[in-house]
Design an enzyme around this catalytic site. Structure first.
Site, PDB file in Angstrom:
ATOM      1  N   ARG A 213       0.844  -1.208   0.000  1.00  0.00           N
ATOM      2  CA  ARG A 213       0.000   0.000   0.000  1.00  0.00           C
ATOM      3  C   ARG A 213       0.874   1.251   0.000  1.00  0.00           C
ATOM      4  NH1 ARG A 213      -4.037  -3.369   3.024  1.00  0.00           N
ATOM      5  NH2 ARG A 213      -2.831  -3.254   4.945  1.00  0.00           N
ATOM      6  N   PHE A 229     -11.829  -5.369  -5.375  1.00  0.00           N
ATOM      7  CA  PHE A 229     -11.807  -6.215  -4.167  1.00  0.00           C
ATOM      8  C   PHE A 229     -11.248  -5.380  -3.008  1.00  0.00           C
ATOM      9  CE2 PHE A 229     -10.771  -8.684  -7.970  1.00  0.00           C
ATOM     10  CZ  PHE A 229     -11.797  -9.622  -8.001  1.00  0.00           C
ATOM     11  N   ASP A 251     -16.273  -3.635  -4.290  1.00  0.00           N
ATOM     12  CA  ASP A 251     -16.304  -4.912  -3.583  1.00  0.00           C
ATOM     13  C   ASP A 251     -17.732  -5.444  -3.652  1.00  0.00           C
ATOM     14  OD1 ASP A 251     -14.170  -6.234  -1.332  1.00  0.00           O
ATOM     15  OD2 ASP A 251     -16.247  -6.937  -1.231  1.00  0.00           O
ATOM     16  N   SER A 252     -17.871  -6.764  -3.676  1.00  0.00           N
ATOM     17  CA  SER A 252     -19.210  -7.364  -3.743  1.00  0.00           C
ATOM     18  C   SER A 252     -19.904  -7.370  -2.385  1.00  0.00           C
ATOM     19  CB  SER A 252     -19.122  -8.793  -4.283  1.00  0.00           C
ATOM     20  OG  SER A 252     -18.318  -9.593  -3.434  1.00  0.00           O
ATOM     21  N   ASP A 298      -6.655  -7.142  -6.095  1.00  0.00           N
ATOM     22  CA  ASP A 298      -6.242  -7.878  -4.895  1.00  0.00           C
ATOM     23  C   ASP A 298      -7.377  -8.809  -4.473  1.00  0.00           C
ATOM     24  OD1 ASP A 298      -4.841  -8.747  -2.685  1.00  0.00           O
ATOM     25  OD2 ASP A 298      -5.418  -7.039  -1.439  1.00  0.00           O
ATOM     26  N   CYS A 338      -3.081 -14.287  -3.407  1.00  0.00           N
ATOM     27  CA  CYS A 338      -2.774 -14.704  -2.031  1.00  0.00           C
ATOM     28  C   CYS A 338      -3.024 -16.202  -1.841  1.00  0.00           C
ATOM     29  CB  CYS A 338      -3.592 -13.900  -1.020  1.00  0.00           C
ATOM     30  SG  CYS A 338      -5.374 -14.125  -1.173  1.00  0.00           S
TER      31      CYS A 338
END
Length: 394
Positions: A213, A229, A251-252, A298, A338
């Protein structure tokens, strides 16, 4: 000494343990003493009866997670020693006791020789998470040692394992083991974030992207940023401090979008540059034009086991292809995986394929990974889970 029950290995199966790999697989076991319960501490011995390790037993492919290769008791002294070592390492790298950054990982499983245990620190609260039944059964003893080692640094210890040990009794899975606090604001590199350790993902915040970040902030000046995301908006907040022209967070999860809005407002009250959208990532990317020149991808882990690897790589390719198609010429793409079972080569090949399908010229600016407070045990390379690329797209 405590007389722990024993697990005897097949001939030759001690070789990985002699190289200090911290797992015993079920196929390596010749026989076990009667009455070994899940989560119980056991001694592991070779086929000829020689001691080799002490660890937690659990049913499944990974049958024993090794706590130590010394023939010692797993008592208060053991936990204090391991946790003291973890703190000392964080002090050495300058991540602990930093007023501009009171958010960090104190214990990273195998990376800190405590397989199955995660501890993240958010200001005065430590959030502890078990990924093995053995660590769950030891949670109160560990919490006591943690308070002893951390002293005034930690006043509250919250236990959160309902998502990592879903088969256990829900009442045992979450709650304060020490203290209790509603103050859930932590500081990362001088920025404030509200951490939802009660219902949020992981321990409430993705600590592992801290350095990435900060790198994004370096590139954000004057950029039109899309943070896919976004979860709690970490990359979005850093992009705004970096001087981005606009930042869109997607984002969902409606709860994630609400946390993102709170975090942006906490750091940049009333700032019109930010807008958040609760929508599926692929659907959102499909619908946008080429207005962004800095995009962050991400996503959550696309593959949590080897059986899902093929479909996961197809997902990474599809996602990155869409971003390559949408990003402006001369734009920068931060893209991550990830998934532990996705290797660096797997991920890079998926991204390369995406770039070729989108017919874009792409250069690698940075190859990213997890930060130093998420260490990788040199004898356990599987611990390297976070992969990232920063790409310049012509």
């Amino acid at each position: 000494m405590v007389r722990y029950k024993e697990i005897r290995l097949k001939r030759g199966k001690e070789e990985s343990l002699q190289r200090f790999h911290p797992w015993v697989f079920s196929g390596a076991i010749l026989r076990m003493d009667d009455g070994i319960d899940e989560g119980e501490v056991v001694r592991v011995v070779t086929n000829s009866g020689d001691f080799i390790a002490v660890g937690h037993y659990q049913q499944g492919s990974i049958a024993v997670r090794v706590l130590t290769f010394n023939d010692v008791d797993i008592d208060d002294n053991f936990w204090n020693s391991r946790l003291s070592s973890a703190l000392q390492m964080r002090q050495t790298i300058g991540i602990a006791d930093n007023p501009q950054n009171n958010t960090y990982r104190l214990v990273h499983g195998e990376g800190d020789n405590l397989p199955g245990l995660i501890v993240d620190v958010y200001d005065k609260t430590a959030v502890m998470q078990a990924h093995s039944i053995g660590m769950h059964l030891c949670r109160k003893q560990i919490a006591h040692a943690l308070k002893d080692v951390m002293q005034a640094r930690v006043e509250h210890i919250y236990y959160k394992s309902e998502t990592t040990l879903p088969f256990m009794t829900a009442d045992d899975m979450s709650g304060f083991l020490v203290g209790g606090s509603d103050d859930n604001v932590a500081i990362e590199n001088g920025l404030k974030f509200r951490v939802d350790w009660l219902k949020g993902q992981k321990t409430g915040f993705f600590v592992d992207q801290r350095e990435n970040r900060l790198l994004l902030e370096h590139y954000a000046h004057g950029k039109r940023v899309l943070n896919m995301f976004c979860y709690t908006g970490g990359f979005s907040v850093f992009a705004m401090r970096g001087g981005a022209e606009l930042v869109h967070s997607v984002d969902s999860s409606a709860k994630a979008i609400e946390l993102t809005r709170q975090n942006v407002e906490m750091n940049f009250p009333g700032d019109p540059r930010h807008e958040a959208f609760c929508e599926d990532a692929f659907k959102f990317l499909e619908g946008v034009d080429s207005q962004y020149n800095l995009i962050i991808l991400d996503p959550p882990a696309f593959a949590k086991h080897r059986g899902a690897l093929h479909n996961a790589l197809k997902g990474y390719t599809r996602l990155n292809q869409k971003a390559f198609e949408k990003i402006e010429r001369g734009g920068i793409l931060f893209t991550f995986s990830c998934s532990q079972v996705v290797t660096k080569d797997h991920f890079r090949n998926a991204v390369f394929t995406a770039a070729a399908l989108a017919r874009r010229k792409v250069r690698i600016l940075h190859q990213l990974h997890q930060p130093a407070d998420h260490p990788i045990n040199i004898y356990h390379p599987e611990g390297e889970y976070l992969k990232g690329l920063v790409l310049y797209v012509e």
